[in-house]
Design an enzyme around this catalytic site. Structure first.
Site, PDB file in Angstrom:
ATOM      1  N   LYS A 145       0.791  -1.230   0.000  1.00  0.00           N
ATOM      2  CA  LYS A 145       0.000   0.000   0.000  1.00  0.00           C
ATOM      3  C   LYS A 145       0.830   1.289   0.000  1.00  0.00           C
ATOM      4  CE  LYS A 145      -4.397  -1.436   0.211  1.00  0.00           C
ATOM      5  NZ  LYS A 145      -5.446  -0.947  -0.720  1.00  0.00           N
TER       6      LYS A 145
ATOM      7  N   SER B 115       0.786  -9.940  -0.789  1.00  0.00           N
ATOM      8  CA  SER B 115       0.552  -8.500  -0.790  1.00  0.00           C
ATOM      9  C   SER B 115       0.785  -7.832   0.563  1.00  0.00           C
ATOM     10  CB  SER B 115      -0.862  -8.213  -1.272  1.00  0.00           C
ATOM     11  OG  SER B 115      -1.798  -8.947  -0.508  1.00  0.00           O
TER      12      SER B 115
END
Lengths: 327, 327
Positions: B54, B310
């Site tokens: 992110k 991720s």
């Protein structure tokens, strides 16, 4: 002075390992840098085959056997990581391996060694001699003994960790002032020190041990090989060597800038820090260099350092207990 | 067709992120390859700043703000990883950040966001609208809204994960046939698909979701944006987006080869596998692509694939419970 290995042996091992061993990543974490006030390069040997650096030395040793030796097979003794390293190298080279392991070794290490195709013979860590058992098997079968650290090929293979640290930190443009290495019998330490001092003599190399297995630290001070008490215990099962090696110690004595030690609690804290802030699984013995750094064992300064995370074969149950602060 | 981002935007984001974001390692594990019968490249975004991808999108977005916008600060809403990414990017750029987070977000994500200097405003995930709360803050303070996925700069920033996968696999001499990406609102997926298909149109890109949050998979089949039930729950807190994004879906519809789903148990198994065999900490939402691979969701074959891990901001208590098989 005549050492068991020189930098040329490490360079030769690197050639031998090309395409066989993993070139593990050298990682950097803002969180760690901020915590200790300096840039830290983390050599993560958890990403090596079998989850520790031990594959390197084992493959370097086994790949040098001649045809007769290969047919006789190999025998090794180990608390677990060397066992897996030898088993994996033997499997890759098509050599039969027998491993003498403590009956109380972490369950995952016993299981993994068997899964890699090796025959496992267990013994009582505190009442039997693993060397004697291995010697018996070697004699009976003609198998070649593969010691965990006191062997030039083993030491040179482990030294490729240091070679890669120098190469990868240069690629990143980072000038290192010190390298911290986890230390059991001293094979990894001697190999890394040979590589680092051979290529960058100004870099300080320190070994790190659990306080209860501080044989190398005390030996460096005394100038002769010291032993730990037979009653000594540690959470760091991979580092429970009673004394420095015959071949490893002269090298470490000549090349190291000192021996650092950490407490059991510091090791557990380091494992929790690694989980939280580095997202890496580290086994107790693989966390001592990190623990030394987190607890300011290095001389104060903001110079850049590298630490070796030597292994990651943590038992799930123990790891969960450490995360929960139950142990 | 007009998409929110093109490959040029991802390349521009990569320039913007140079020296700011971590170029995370692309790892390979014998154990994983053997288990699934193909070579698997693992893109480990746990090594990114704040432990997930992110930071990439957030930094790309925030670094494009003009001086007036920088002074007004930013506001974002997030289950946790986007929050930390925005907070870290804001800190690095000297911008004030306010983050709207669910009150039941993992404790470590709330704490880490605060530690990064952001102001945290909590809300009830199931009864309040985070968008409305963020809009109120934006209006009141003049702060710029930084959405978690439906923003071209965010999507392009996340796309640098795909760019690096292509570059790093080429460096390793590995020809990829498919890339599997974890999918919430679809920003990472759209960015990665744009990068991968832009550079290597023959590579299949699949998104992977929890079975209970399969909105993108169903939307791909239906051809229009579908929603999940408001009652839906998942262990994958990072992927609990109720529907695909307005900007992300057209890209994913055009570029993806399909949407895969995994069960909650498969996610936990994947986390255990990662601990045991990859030595990586992975959070539930970060483990879905690995889970899909381990459970044969891909068409059969031995072609080489890459998966994105991720994120790695797993709660220690939950992680310990999963390791012990208590949940």
């Amino acid at each position: 002075m005549s050492f068991a290995i020189q930098i040329a042996d490490v360079l030769s091992a690197a050639e031998q390992l090309k395409g066989a061993a993993v070139r593990t990543p050298l990682l950097e974490f803002d969180t760690l840098n901020e915590r200790v006030g300096r840039r830290v390069m983390v050599k993560f040997e958890g990403a090596q085959h079998t989850g520790s650096f031990k594959f390197r030395g084992a493959y370097n040793r086994l790949s040098r056997l001649d045809d007769t030796q290969r047919q006789a097979g190999v025998v090794a003794w180990s608390s677990g990581n060397h066992a897996q390293g030898v088993a994996a190298a033997a499997k890759r080279l098509g050599i039969r391996a027998t491993i003498v392991m403590p009956a109380d070794a972490p369950a995952n290490k016993l299981a993994n060694t068997r899964r890699l195709g090796a025959e496992v013979v267990t013994y009582d860590r505190f009442n039997e001699s693993r060397e004697a058992i291995a010697a018996g098997i070697a004699e009976e079968r003609g198998a070649v003994r593969v010691p965990p650290f006191d062997d030039p090929y083993i030491m040179a293979g482990q030294g490729t960790v240091g070679l890669e640290i120098i190469e990868q930190s240069a690629d990143l443009g980072v000038d290192l002032a010190a390298v911290l290495v986890c230390c059991g019998g001293g094979g990894l330490t001697a190999g890394v020190a040979t590589a680092v001092k051979g290529l960058r003599p100004h870099i300080d190399v320190y070994c790190v041990e659990p306080q209860t297995f501080d044989d190398t630290a005390r030996s460096l001070v005394a100038g002769t090989r010291q032993k730990v008490s037979p009653e000594a215990r540690s959470i760091c099962d991979a580092l429970m060597s009673p004394s420095p090696g015959e071949l490893t110690f002269p090298i470490n004595q000549a090349l190291l800038s000192g021996g650092l030690t950490v407490s059991e609690d510091e090791v557990k804290d380091a494992m929790r820090f690694a989980f939280q802030s580095m997202k890496l699984v580290i086994e107790p013995g693989g966390a001592v260099a990190l623990a030394a750094l987190l607890n300011d064992r290095l001389p104060v300064g903001d110079s850049h350092v590298a630490i070796v995370v030597s292994g990651a074969n943590a038992d799930a149950e123990l790891y969960a207990a450490i995360l929960r602060g139950e142990v």
